[in-house]
Structures are given as C-alpha cells and as structure tokens.
Design a protein around this motif. Structure first.
Motif, short mmCIF file in Angstrom:
data_model
loop_
_atom_site.label_atom_id
_atom_site.label_comp_id
_atom_site.label_asym_id
_atom_site.label_seq_id
_atom_site.Cartn_x
_atom_site.Cartn_y
_atom_site.Cartn_z
N ARG A 179 13.31 -4.76 8.70
CA ARG A 179 14.36 -4.70 9.72
C ARG A 179 13.88 -3.98 10.97
N LEU A 180 13.19 -2.85 10.80
CA LEU A 180 12.67 -2.10 11.95
C LEU A 180 11.65 -2.92 12.72
N ALA A 181 10.94 -3.81 12.02
CA ALA A 181 9.95 -4.65 12.68
C ALA A 181 10.57 -5.89 13.31
N GLY A 182 11.88 -6.10 13.11
CA GLY A 182 12.54 -7.27 13.67
C GLY A 182 12.20 -8.55 12.97
N VAL A 183 11.87 -8.46 11.68
CA VAL A 183 11.46 -9.63 10.90
C VAL A 183 12.38 -9.76 9.70
N VAL A 184 12.76 -10.99 9.37
CA VAL A 184 13.59 -11.23 8.21
C VAL A 184 12.75 -11.05 6.95
N ALA A 185 13.23 -10.20 6.04
CA ALA A 185 12.48 -9.94 4.81
C ALA A 185 12.47 -11.18 3.92
N PRO A 186 11.34 -11.49 3.31
CA PRO A 186 11.29 -12.63 2.39
C PRO A 186 12.08 -12.34 1.13
N THR A 187 12.34 -13.35 0.35
CA THR A 187 13.11 -13.18 -0.87
C THR A 187 12.37 -12.25 -1.83
N THR A 188 13.15 -11.57 -2.67
CA THR A 188 12.58 -10.54 -3.53
C THR A 188 12.65 -10.89 -5.00
N GLY A 189 12.84 -12.17 -5.34
CA GLY A 189 12.78 -12.57 -6.74
C GLY A 189 14.04 -12.26 -7.51
N SER A 190 13.87 -11.89 -8.76
CA SER A 190 15.00 -11.69 -9.65
C SER A 190 15.65 -10.33 -9.44
N MET A 191 16.90 -10.26 -9.77
CA MET A 191 17.67 -9.03 -9.63
C MET A 191 17.26 -8.03 -10.71
N PRO A 192 17.08 -6.75 -10.34
CA PRO A 192 16.73 -5.73 -11.34
C PRO A 192 17.82 -5.57 -12.39
N ARG A 193 17.40 -5.39 -13.63
CA ARG A 193 18.34 -5.20 -14.75
C ARG A 193 17.93 -4.05 -15.65
N THR A 194 17.01 -3.22 -15.17
CA THR A 194 16.48 -2.12 -15.97
C THR A 194 16.94 -0.79 -15.40
N VAL A 195 17.34 0.12 -16.29
CA VAL A 195 17.77 1.45 -15.88
C VAL A 195 16.54 2.37 -15.88
N PRO A 196 16.15 2.92 -14.73
CA PRO A 196 14.99 3.82 -14.69
C PRO A 196 15.25 5.08 -15.51
N PRO A 197 14.19 5.73 -16.00
CA PRO A 197 14.37 6.93 -16.83
C PRO A 197 15.19 8.03 -16.17
N VAL A 213 0.84 -1.21 0.00
CA VAL A 213 0.00 0.00 0.00
C VAL A 213 0.87 1.26 0.00
N LEU A 214 1.96 1.22 0.75
CA LEU A 214 2.84 2.40 0.84
C LEU A 214 3.78 2.52 -0.36
N GLU A 215 3.71 1.54 -1.28
CA GLU A 215 4.51 1.56 -2.51
C GLU A 215 6.00 1.71 -2.21
N LEU A 216 6.48 0.92 -1.25
CA LEU A 216 7.88 1.00 -0.85
C LEU A 216 8.78 0.39 -1.91
N ASN A 217 9.89 1.05 -2.20
CA ASN A 217 10.89 0.47 -3.10
C ASN A 217 11.64 -0.63 -2.35
N PRO A 218 12.46 -1.44 -3.04
CA PRO A 218 13.13 -2.56 -2.37
C PRO A 218 13.96 -2.17 -1.16
N VAL A 219 14.62 -1.02 -1.22
CA VAL A 219 15.45 -0.59 -0.08
C VAL A 219 14.58 -0.26 1.12
N ASP A 220 13.52 0.55 0.92
CA ASP A 220 12.64 0.91 2.02
C ASP A 220 11.88 -0.31 2.54
N ARG A 221 11.58 -1.23 1.65
CA ARG A 221 10.91 -2.46 2.07
C ARG A 221 11.78 -3.24 3.05
N ASP A 222 13.08 -3.33 2.75
CA ASP A 222 13.98 -4.02 3.66
C ASP A 222 14.09 -3.28 4.99
N VAL A 223 14.06 -1.95 4.93
CA VAL A 223 14.09 -1.15 6.17
C VAL A 223 12.86 -1.44 7.01
#
Length: 277
Positions: A84-102, A71-81
C-alpha cells in the motif's frame, strides 16, 4: 523521506544479520541489516534501495516488493502495508490461515474463566474452551462456520441457543457479511471461502441482499441472550479481538457484574471446574 522509506528502514532495523545467515561481526553502528545487505539478499541494486528509502524511486514492481517482504520476513499485515505504501496492489495471498500460533494459544488458555472461541477470518470455528462448550453446547461436527450457521439455520457452537432482538439481529448480520467480504477480498484464492459465499447468496435472500450492499461495518461489541437448557436465559456482552498476524477472531462473552446473568455464568464455571477435577 517517504512513508515507504521510513517503513523499510524500520523493518530493516528489526532483522538481525544472523537471522538471515549473515555474519554478525564487524562495526555495526545500527542494529539490523545494512542497506547493502538488504539489497543483496533481495536481488536489487544498492542505489535503487537508497532511492526507495529516500522516496526518489517510482512505483517499485510487485517482484521487488515481494523480494523485500521475503527478506524482511513481513507478516501478512505488514506485507499489505508495504504494497500500500508503494502504491501497488498486493497480489493474492493464497489460503486463509486456520492455525492458532503458540503465543495466541497461551493467551487463550489463560482465559479459562471466560467463554472463548476462536474463528478464522471467514468465521470457521477453530477451537473453543470448555466454558464456551458448557454455555453454548459443543458441536458434533468439525469446521462449522458462524455465518453459515446463522443464515442457513445450522447450529455452529450453539447459534440456535442465541436470541437477539430485531435491532441486534440486523447489526449482527450486517457486521458478519461485511467481515466475510473482507475475508473474500483478502483470500480470493481460498476455495472454501468462495463456496461459502456462493452457497449463501444462492440459498438465503437476506444474505444476498446484504452482500449486494458492499457495506463496510467494523467489528464491535454486541449483546445477545443465550437460552441455556437448564439455567434459562443468560444475557451477555460479546467482544471480538482480531489477531492480525494470524488473521483470527477471538470471541469473548461477558456478563455484567452483580447480576443474575453473572451468577449463572459462575454456576457454569463451577460445573466446568468439577468436570476437570
């Protein structure tokens, strides 16, 4: 209020109601989503969200955190934060990004007077500018990897043209292996990353030795000498910028001003400009 609560409030305040399909009208004392709106969209109770923001709730479940991140549309970095702040191990995030944003692409396009290349978190070459190609030589094979090129003696983006002394080689290898481990930890489900590591561990004793160290080495400035076919050796400083949202590395090379190396780099710039004309 806990750090988790402070972060949730900040993220909640950055999301406009219209962005998530809610009406904008009404008396809003603060920007962003109200608590009740975030709770409704995330499928949790209002009281529980209040407890989370006030630091009175126990560890939230990964499902609750995942819903909040969505809902908060968190990017991968903020999602990990968030996890971490909740004291929970983040689940896997799938494939590695390979696209350059505009936005990142526009920044790279403005660096035409600097040899620049873009790599994934696991050091797959994504793109490079003409000056990099003129300096290092343009590869003929797509999806080349800088780590594999070094340890397997391939030639990704001119790696065979690079000379380093023993100290710089050791520092470079330790830095690359450490950063590749970070990519593997971040993207455990990415098959290409796993195959890259498995292949190098099997075929290169030096890589296997460094991999067993579990060493943490930050990315930093390095120095190398590029042996150009026509201009000879060019000594350059190398900086690495990490774009966290896209999880990409941007590698830039510089020559010290008022040196013979800077003059050679200027000659290459002129050559690239003439080719464009």
């Amino acid at each position: 209020m806990s750090d988790l609560g402070t972060a949730l409030r900040a993220w909640r305040g950055s999301i406009s109601p219209a962005r998530v399909g809610l009406p904008v009208g009404g008396d809003r004392r603060v920007p962003g989503l109200r608590r009740e709106e975030l709770a409704l969209l995330a499928g949790i109770s209002f009281d529980y969200l209040v407890q989370l923001e006030q630091g009175r709730a126990a560890k939230p479940s990964p499902q609750v955190l995942g819903a909040l991140a969505r809902v908060l549309e968190l990017n991968p970095v903020d999602r990990d934060v968030l996890y971490r702040l909740a004291g929970v191990v983040a689940p896997t995030t799938g494939s590695m990004p390979r696209t350059v944003p505009p936005g990142v692409q526009r920044m790279i396009d403005r660096m035409s007077d600097t040899p620049v290349a873009v790599f994934t978190a696991a050091w797959d070459a994504v793109q490079w500018n003409p000056l990099w190609g003129e300096l290092f030589g343009t590869p003929g094979t797509p999806r080349l990897n800088l780590v594999r090129g070094h340890f397997a003696a391939e030639n990704p983006l001119g790696a065979s043209r690079v000379e380093r002394d023993a100290a710089h080689t050791n520092a470079f290898e330790r830095m690359m292996v450490s950063d590749l481990r970070r990519a593997a930890d971040r993207y455990p489900d990415d098959r290409a990353v796993g195959e890259l590591i498995a292949g190098l561990r099997e075929t290169n004793p030096r890589f296997a030795q460094l991999w067993r160290r579990y060493e943490t080495v930050p990315l930093g400035r390095s120095r190398k000498t590029v042996v150009h076919a026509e201009l000879g050796p060019i000594t350059l400083d190398c900086d690495i910028l990490t774009i966290e949202r896209a999880d990409l590395h941007i590698v830039l090379n510089w020559a010290e001003t008022d040196t013979r190396d800077a003059e050679k780099l200027s000659l290459l710039r002129e050559r690239v400009a003439n080719d464009v004309d």
